[in-house]
Design a protein around this motif. Structure first.
Motif, PDB file in Angstrom:
ATOM      1  N   PHE A  11       0.837  -1.201   0.000  1.00 18.88           N
ATOM      2  CA  PHE A  11       0.000   0.000   0.000  1.00 18.88           C
ATOM      3  C   PHE A  11       0.874   1.253   0.000  1.00 18.88           C
ATOM      4  CE2 PHE A  11      -2.402   3.236   2.455  1.00 18.88           C
ATOM      5  CZ  PHE A  11      -3.421   3.450   1.549  1.00 18.88           C
ATOM      6  N   LYS A  12       1.939   1.239   0.781  1.00 18.24           N
ATOM      7  CA  LYS A  12       2.840   2.396   0.834  1.00 18.24           C
ATOM      8  C   LYS A  12       3.461   2.665  -0.541  1.00 18.24           C
ATOM      9  CE  LYS A  12       6.657   4.548   3.144  1.00 18.24           C
ATOM     10  NZ  LYS A  12       7.264   4.803   4.401  1.00 18.24           N
ATOM     11  N   ILE A  13       3.860   1.621  -1.239  1.00 15.13           N
ATOM     12  CA  ILE A  13       4.420   1.776  -2.588  1.00 15.13           C
ATOM     13  C   ILE A  13       3.368   2.355  -3.531  1.00 15.13           C
ATOM     14  CG2 ILE A  13       5.296   0.525  -4.613  1.00 15.13           C
ATOM     15  CD1 ILE A  13       6.553  -1.486  -2.590  1.00 15.13           C
ATOM     16  N   ALA A  14       2.166   1.794  -3.495  1.00  8.69           N
ATOM     17  CA  ALA A  14       1.088   2.255  -4.378  1.00  8.69           C
ATOM     18  C   ALA A  14       0.723   3.710  -4.085  1.00  8.69           C
ATOM     19  CB  ALA A  14      -0.132   1.353  -4.240  1.00  8.69           C
ATOM     20  N   LYS A  15       0.767   4.102  -2.801  1.00  6.49           N
ATOM     21  CA  LYS A  15       0.432   5.486  -2.419  1.00  6.49           C
ATOM     22  C   LYS A  15       1.380   6.507  -3.038  1.00  6.49           C
ATOM     23  CE  LYS A  15      -1.728   7.285   0.652  1.00  6.49           C
ATOM     24  NZ  LYS A  15      -2.937   8.113   0.557  1.00  6.49           N
ATOM     25  N   THR A  16       2.629   6.102  -3.322  1.00  8.44           N
ATOM     26  CA  THR A  16       3.565   7.051  -3.927  1.00  8.44           C
ATOM     27  C   THR A  16       3.114   7.443  -5.331  1.00  8.44           C
ATOM     28  OG1 THR A  16       5.020   5.324  -4.796  1.00  8.44           O
ATOM     29  CG2 THR A  16       5.526   6.175  -2.588  1.00  8.44           C
ATOM     30  N   LEU A  17       2.401   6.532  -5.998  1.00  3.42           N
ATOM     31  CA  LEU A  17       1.911   6.815  -7.351  1.00  3.42           C
ATOM     32  C   LEU A  17       0.447   7.253  -7.374  1.00  3.42           C
ATOM     33  CD1 LEU A  17       3.654   3.830  -9.117  1.00  3.42           C
ATOM     34  CD2 LEU A  17       4.306   6.241  -9.220  1.00  3.42           C
ATOM     35  N   ARG A  18      -0.291   6.891  -6.336  1.00  2.84           N
ATOM     36  CA  ARG A  18      -1.709   7.267  -6.225  1.00  2.84           C
ATOM     37  C   ARG A  18      -1.986   7.780  -4.813  1.00  2.84           C
ATOM     38  NH1 ARG A  18      -6.094   4.105  -8.218  1.00  2.84           N
ATOM     39  NH2 ARG A  18      -7.303   5.509  -6.953  1.00  2.84           N
ATOM     40  N   PRO A  19      -1.675   9.043  -4.552  1.00  6.08           N
ATOM     41  CA  PRO A  19      -1.846   9.588  -3.197  1.00  6.08           C
ATOM     42  C   PRO A  19      -3.279   9.542  -2.684  1.00  6.08           C
ATOM     43  CG  PRO A  19      -0.562  11.089  -4.562  1.00  6.08           C
ATOM     44  CD  PRO A  19      -1.077  10.013  -5.466  1.00  6.08           C
ATOM     45  N   ASP A  20      -4.249   9.364  -3.572  1.00  8.78           N
ATOM     46  CA  ASP A  20      -5.650   9.341  -3.161  1.00  8.78           C
ATOM     47  C   ASP A  20      -6.098   7.987  -2.602  1.00  8.78           C
ATOM     48  OD1 ASP A  20      -5.324   8.396  -5.905  1.00  8.78           O
ATOM     49  OD2 ASP A  20      -7.511   8.240  -5.948  1.00  8.78           O
ATOM     50  N   LEU A  21      -5.257   6.968  -2.682  1.00  7.85           N
ATOM     51  CA  LEU A  21      -5.637   5.644  -2.198  1.00  7.85           C
ATOM     52  C   LEU A  21      -5.879   5.637  -0.701  1.00  7.85           C
ATOM     53  CD1 LEU A  21      -3.291   3.141  -4.091  1.00  7.85           C
ATOM     54  CD2 LEU A  21      -5.718   3.535  -4.458  1.00  7.85           C
ATOM     55  N   LYS A  22      -6.847   4.808  -0.293  1.00  3.56           N
ATOM     56  CA  LYS A  22      -7.162   4.637   1.118  1.00  3.56           C
ATOM     57  C   LYS A  22      -7.299   3.146   1.374  1.00  3.56           C
ATOM     58  CE  LYS A  22     -10.420   5.921   4.678  1.00  3.56           C
ATOM     59  NZ  LYS A  22     -11.631   6.634   5.028  1.00  3.56           N
ATOM     60  N   GLU A 112       1.887 -12.576  -7.086  1.00  4.19           N
ATOM     61  CA  GLU A 112       2.924 -13.101  -6.202  1.00  4.19           C
ATOM     62  C   GLU A 112       2.935 -12.299  -4.899  1.00  4.19           C
ATOM     63  OE1 GLU A 112       4.645 -15.892  -6.743  1.00  4.19           O
ATOM     64  OE2 GLU A 112       3.388 -16.025  -8.535  1.00  4.19           O
ATOM     65  N   LEU A 113       3.313 -12.961  -3.825  1.00  4.86           N
ATOM     66  CA  LEU A 113       3.360 -12.303  -2.519  1.00  4.86           C
ATOM     67  C   LEU A 113       4.648 -11.484  -2.384  1.00  4.86           C
ATOM     68  CD1 LEU A 113       1.926 -15.068  -0.182  1.00  4.86           C
ATOM     69  CD2 LEU A 113       0.856 -12.913  -0.859  1.00  4.86           C
ATOM     70  N   HIS A 114       4.675 -10.378  -3.121  1.00  4.63           N
ATOM     71  CA  HIS A 114       5.810  -9.461  -3.125  1.00  4.63           C
ATOM     72  C   HIS A 114       5.235  -8.038  -3.159  1.00  4.63           C
ATOM     73  CE1 HIS A 114       9.213  -7.180  -4.660  1.00  4.63           C
ATOM     74  NE2 HIS A 114       9.951  -8.132  -4.118  1.00  4.63           N
ATOM     75  N   PRO A 115       5.748  -7.127  -2.337  1.00  6.65           N
ATOM     76  CA  PRO A 115       5.174  -5.775  -2.273  1.00  6.65           C
ATOM     77  C   PRO A 115       5.001  -5.085  -3.628  1.00  6.65           C
ATOM     78  CG  PRO A 115       6.809  -6.031  -0.558  1.00  6.65           C
ATOM     79  CD  PRO A 115       6.891  -7.262  -1.417  1.00  6.65           C
ATOM     80  N   LYS A 116       5.992  -5.199  -4.519  1.00  6.52           N
ATOM     81  CA  LYS A 116       5.881  -4.521  -5.818  1.00  6.52           C
ATOM     82  C   LYS A 116       4.776  -5.124  -6.679  1.00  6.52           C
ATOM     83  CE  LYS A 116      10.561  -2.715  -6.094  1.00  6.52           C
ATOM     84  NZ  LYS A 116      11.836  -2.738  -6.806  1.00  6.52           N
ATOM     85  N   SER A 117       4.636  -6.444  -6.658  1.00  8.84           N
ATOM     86  CA  SER A 117       3.569  -7.101  -7.433  1.00  8.84           C
ATOM     87  C   SER A 117       2.194  -6.697  -6.916  1.00  8.84           C
ATOM     88  CB  SER A 117       3.709  -8.624  -7.350  1.00  8.84           C
ATOM     89  OG  SER A 117       4.916  -9.050  -7.889  1.00  8.84           O
ATOM     90  N   ILE A 118       2.071  -6.646  -5.613  1.00  2.00           N
ATOM     91  CA  ILE A 118       0.789  -6.276  -4.997  1.00  2.00           C
ATOM     92  C   ILE A 118       0.487  -4.804  -5.265  1.00  2.00           C
ATOM     93  CG2 ILE A 118      -0.476  -6.123  -2.821  1.00  2.00           C
ATOM     94  CD1 ILE A 118       1.503  -8.460  -1.898  1.00  2.00           C
ATOM     95  N   ALA A 119       1.500  -3.944  -5.141  1.00  7.42           N
ATOM     96  CA  ALA A 119       1.309  -2.515  -5.406  1.00  7.42           C
ATOM     97  C   ALA A 119       0.851  -2.287  -6.844  1.00  7.42           C
ATOM     98  CB  ALA A 119       2.599  -1.744  -5.124  1.00  7.42           C
ATOM     99  N   LYS A 120       1.473  -3.002  -7.776  1.00 13.84           N
ATOM    100  CA  LYS A 120       1.082  -2.890  -9.187  1.00 13.84           C
ATOM    101  C   LYS A 120      -0.388  -3.286  -9.362  1.00 13.84           C
ATOM    102  CE  LYS A 120       2.441  -4.503 -13.762  1.00 13.84           C
ATOM    103  NZ  LYS A 120       3.349  -5.365 -14.522  1.00 13.84           N
TER     104      LYS A 120
END
Length: 154
Positions: A11-22, A112-120
């Protein structure tokens, strides 16, 4: 078991590209203190924990959600994932969850259970599906899948 640290890291990774995420986490349990510490350590602001959400509130959250994130270690079939999928919510999970492989619907994405895959996946979730119209349909489909699993195990 629920893999909250992994979900929060993604979620933290995804928030860097989509600040509106909750992120909304429902439920209460023994991991709650650790969960709050991890949220604080990661500096996350848009995470809400709803410890005592009613079924109606959960269904409302799923109806509004861009995605239902289920990263827990396999706990059987996963009624929560099944319910989210049949309500039409886009679901992000992993291939080791039996429901992810048994339910072949376009609104379930196994990653896959990896932060980058989940963020994507959080940034590009699967499309929503048409929700079931009646609660009885949910039970009927669940029972049919349960019987299918039982047959395969024989």
């Amino acid at each position: 078991r629920k893999n909250y640290p992994l979900a929060l890291a993604a979620f933290k990774i995804a928030k860097t590209l989509r600040p509106d995420l909750k992120l909304v986490i429902t439920g209460d349990g023994p991991q709650r203190r650790d969960l709050h510490r991890t949220i604080e350590r990661l500096g996350l602001r848009d995470v809400e924990i709803k410890p005592h959400a009613t079924e109606e509130e959960k269904h409302q959250l799923l109806a509004q959600a861009e995605a239902f994130l289920h990263l827990g270690h396999p706990e059987g079939f996963s009624l929560a994932l099944f319910e989210a999928a049949t309500l039409g919510a886009p679901v992000i999970t992993h291939p080791q969850v039996p429901a992810a492989t048994l339910l072949k619907t376009p609104n379930i994405l196994a990653v896959e259970l990896h932060p980058k895959s989940i963020a994507k996946a959080l940034l590009r979730p699967p499309p929503p599906a048409k929700p079931l119209k009646k609660p009885a349909e949910f039970a009927h489909i669940y029972l049919a899948l349960y019987h299918k699993i039982c047959e395969k195990l024989k």
